[in-house]
Design an enzyme around this catalytic site. Structure first.
Site, PDB file in Angstrom:
ATOM      1  NE  ARG A 185      -0.625  -1.214   4.753  1.00  0.00           N
ATOM      2  CZ  ARG A 185      -0.218  -0.515   5.800  1.00  0.00           C
ATOM      3  NH1 ARG A 185      -0.412   0.780   5.839  1.00  0.00           N
ATOM      4  NH2 ARG A 185       0.392  -1.109   6.806  1.00  0.00           N
ATOM      5  CB  ALA A 190      16.280   8.636  16.092  1.00  0.00           C
ATOM      6  CG  ASN A 218       8.375   2.533   0.616  1.00  0.00           C
ATOM      7  OD1 ASN A 218       8.224   3.756   0.640  1.00  0.00           O
ATOM      8  ND2 ASN A 218       7.378   1.693   0.834  1.00  0.00           N
ATOM      9  CE1 TYR A 237       8.454   7.453  10.012  1.00  0.00           C
ATOM     10  CE2 TYR A 237       8.777   9.836   9.955  1.00  0.00           C
ATOM     11  CZ  TYR A 237       8.444   8.661   9.310  1.00  0.00           C
ATOM     12  OH  TYR A 237       8.109   8.684   7.975  1.00  0.00           O
TER      13      TYR A 237
HETATM   14  P1  NAP Z   1       2.088   2.871   4.743  1.00  0.00           P
HETATM   15  O1  NAP Z   1       0.954   3.300   3.848  1.00  0.00           O
HETATM   16  O2  NAP Z   1       1.828   2.705   6.182  1.00  0.00           O
HETATM   17  O3  NAP Z   1       2.723   1.507   4.140  1.00  0.00           O
HETATM   18  C1  NAP Z   1       3.792   0.887   4.789  1.00  0.00           C
HETATM   19  C2  NAP Z   1       4.239  -0.321   3.992  1.00  0.00           C
HETATM   20  O4  NAP Z   1       5.353  -0.930   4.676  1.00  0.00           O
HETATM   21  C3  NAP Z   1       3.174  -1.404   3.891  1.00  0.00           C
HETATM   22  O5  NAP Z   1       3.281  -2.027   2.635  1.00  0.00           O
HETATM   23  C4  NAP Z   1       3.557  -2.386   5.002  1.00  0.00           C
HETATM   24  O6  NAP Z   1       3.128  -3.729   4.774  1.00  0.00           O
HETATM   25  C5  NAP Z   1       5.072  -2.302   4.919  1.00  0.00           C
HETATM   26  N1  NAP Z   1       5.747  -2.745   6.139  1.00  0.00           N
HETATM   27  C6  NAP Z   1       5.547  -2.332   7.413  1.00  0.00           C
HETATM   28  N2  NAP Z   1       6.379  -2.961   8.248  1.00  0.00           N
HETATM   29  C7  NAP Z   1       7.120  -3.814   7.499  1.00  0.00           C
HETATM   30  C8  NAP Z   1       8.136  -4.774   7.776  1.00  0.00           C
HETATM   31  N3  NAP Z   1       8.580  -4.976   9.021  1.00  0.00           N
HETATM   32  N4  NAP Z   1       8.675  -5.473   6.745  1.00  0.00           N
HETATM   33  C9  NAP Z   1       8.236  -5.272   5.476  1.00  0.00           C
HETATM   34  N5  NAP Z   1       7.280  -4.395   5.149  1.00  0.00           N
HETATM   35  C10 NAP Z   1       6.725  -3.679   6.146  1.00  0.00           C
HETATM   36  O7  NAP Z   1       3.307   3.913   4.640  1.00  0.00           O
HETATM   37  P2  NAP Z   1       3.639   5.052   3.548  1.00  0.00           P
HETATM   38  O8  NAP Z   1       2.965   6.305   3.975  1.00  0.00           O
HETATM   39  O9  NAP Z   1       3.420   4.546   2.183  1.00  0.00           O
HETATM   40  O10 NAP Z   1       5.203   5.275   3.813  1.00  0.00           O
HETATM   41  C11 NAP Z   1       6.218   4.568   3.084  1.00  0.00           C
HETATM   42  C12 NAP Z   1       7.578   5.085   3.510  1.00  0.00           C
HETATM   43  O11 NAP Z   1       7.661   6.498   3.276  1.00  0.00           O
HETATM   44  C13 NAP Z   1       7.877   4.891   5.003  1.00  0.00           C
HETATM   45  O12 NAP Z   1       9.235   4.571   5.175  1.00  0.00           O
HETATM   46  C14 NAP Z   1       7.561   6.250   5.595  1.00  0.00           C
HETATM   47  O13 NAP Z   1       8.270   6.471   6.774  1.00  0.00           O
HETATM   48  C15 NAP Z   1       8.022   7.160   4.468  1.00  0.00           C
HETATM   49  N6  NAP Z   1       7.402   8.483   4.501  1.00  0.00           N
HETATM   50  C16 NAP Z   1       6.061   8.631   4.383  1.00  0.00           C
HETATM   51  C17 NAP Z   1       5.524   9.919   4.413  1.00  0.00           C
HETATM   52  C18 NAP Z   1       4.061  10.174   4.264  1.00  0.00           C
HETATM   53  O14 NAP Z   1       3.652  11.323   4.382  1.00  0.00           O
HETATM   54  N7  NAP Z   1       3.242   9.174   3.981  1.00  0.00           N
HETATM   55  C19 NAP Z   1       6.355  11.024   4.559  1.00  0.00           C
HETATM   56  C20 NAP Z   1       7.727  10.826   4.679  1.00  0.00           C
HETATM   57  C21 NAP Z   1       8.244   9.541   4.638  1.00  0.00           C
HETATM   58  P3  NAP Z   1       1.675  -4.252   5.342  1.00  0.00           P
HETATM   59  O15 NAP Z   1       0.630  -3.629   4.432  1.00  0.00           O
HETATM   60  O16 NAP Z   1       1.744  -5.740   5.182  1.00  0.00           O
HETATM   61  O17 NAP Z   1       1.577  -3.774   6.755  1.00  0.00           O
END
Ligand code: NAP
Length: 248
Positions: free
Chosen positions: A16, A158, A91, A156
């Site tokens: 996702r 850190a 990611n 987060y």
């Molecule tokens: P998200 O919608 O919560 O999706 C997280 C994804 O990571 C999911 O596919 C989840 O799988 C997977 N995941 C979680 N724990 C895992 C593990 N231990 N091993 C393998 N996969 C794992 O997050 P997102 O918003 O797309 O964010 C993606 C990245 O961008 C993250 O690193 C986040 O910190 C960074 N980021 C996001 C934002 C933002 O505004 N959204 C801003 C800055 C940085 P499941 O579906 O199976 O749980």
């Protein structure tokens, strides 16, 4: 012309959100996609089918990025099934927000393990094949919070700042092997991770962003295409801010 034709990418956390967006845009650019997830089996199966229907090879793996051995197994399986690993996108990430006064040791450790140790695990698992190929692009997902800090997100912040130091060091160690390592620092990207937030707060954030909107997974994915492709062949050790001008 497709920018990633014939290249194989591992994308962690693609069931996702941003990871899914990257997988879709990469497939559209001709990349073969091996992606991971933690528990969303159905969503992962649906994505696997969707990507395969786009004419590329794609497979989802349930693999915990925080586990060193699982990362090793993943890389070995992908190499066997896909024949090469050209791109790694670290990611996968989680949040467990709390003020320092209240945060538990467990919630600090969990975020560091899933967000930061995972980057070590996966990078370590792919550099051997990349060194043999004398080519590779590693892209690590940090955050504006890793650069600026944020109240309530010491764990987060850190983890995301740690990614930047790690990634620069990899760039220095492996540049001579033509392996590039770069970071993307997204700002506010509207996904499930951010859908938990209060709508009024979110409206305020959108207003404070110079481009006056939250980002989309596709906004981040397009920058990943650039960093993964040969268009960025002379760029390594950098952090690209994909945040609508937030840090300006
Ligand atoms: P998200 O919608 O919560 O999706 C997280 C994804 O990571 C999911 O596919 C989840 O799988 C997977 N995941 C979680 N724990 C895992 C593990 N231990 N091993 C393998 N996969 C794992 O997050 P997102 O918003 O797309 O964010 C993606 C990245 O961008 C993250 O690193 C986040 O910190 C960074 N980021 C996001 C934002 C933002 O505004 N959204 C801003 C800055 C940085 P499941 O579906 O199976 O749980």
């Amino acid at each position: 012309m497709k920018l990633l034709e014939g290249k194989t990418a591992i994308i962690t956390g693609a069931s996702r959100g941003i990871g899914k967006g990257i997988a879709q845009v990469f497939a559209a650019q001709g990349a073969n996609v091996a992606f991971t997830y933690s528990s969303s089996v159905e969503a992962a199966n649906a994505l696997e089918q969707e990507l395969n229907a786009m004419g590329v090879k794609a497979k989802g793996y349930q693999s915990n990025a925080a586990d060193f051995d699982q990362a090793q197994e993943l890389a070995a399986e992908v190499l066997k099934e896909f024949g090469s690993i050209d791109i790694l996108i670290n990611n996968a990430g989680i949040t467990k927000d709390n003020l320092l006064m209240r945060i538990s040791e467990e919630d600090f450790d969990k975020v560091i393990e899933i967000n930061l140790k995972s980057v070590f695990n996966l990078t370590k698992a792919v550099i051997r094949p990349m060194m043999k190929q004398r080519k590779g692009s590693i892209i690590n997902m940090s955050s504006v919070v890793g650069v600026k800090g944020n109240a309530g997100q010491t764990n987060y912040a850190a983890s995301k700042a740690g990614i930047i130091g790690f990634s620069k060091s990899v760039a220095l160690e492996l540049g001579s092997r033509n392996i590039r390592s770069n970071v993307i620092a997204p700002g506010f990207i509207e996904t499930e991770m951010t859908a938990k937030l209060d709508e009024e707060t979110v409206k305020g954030w959108r207003q404070a962003i110079p481009l006056k909107r939250g980002g989309t997974p596709e906004d981040v994915a397009n920058v990943c295409v650039f960093l993964a492709s040969d268009l960025s062949a002379y760029i390594t050790g950098q952090t690209l801010h994909v945040d609508g001008g937030m840090l300006t």
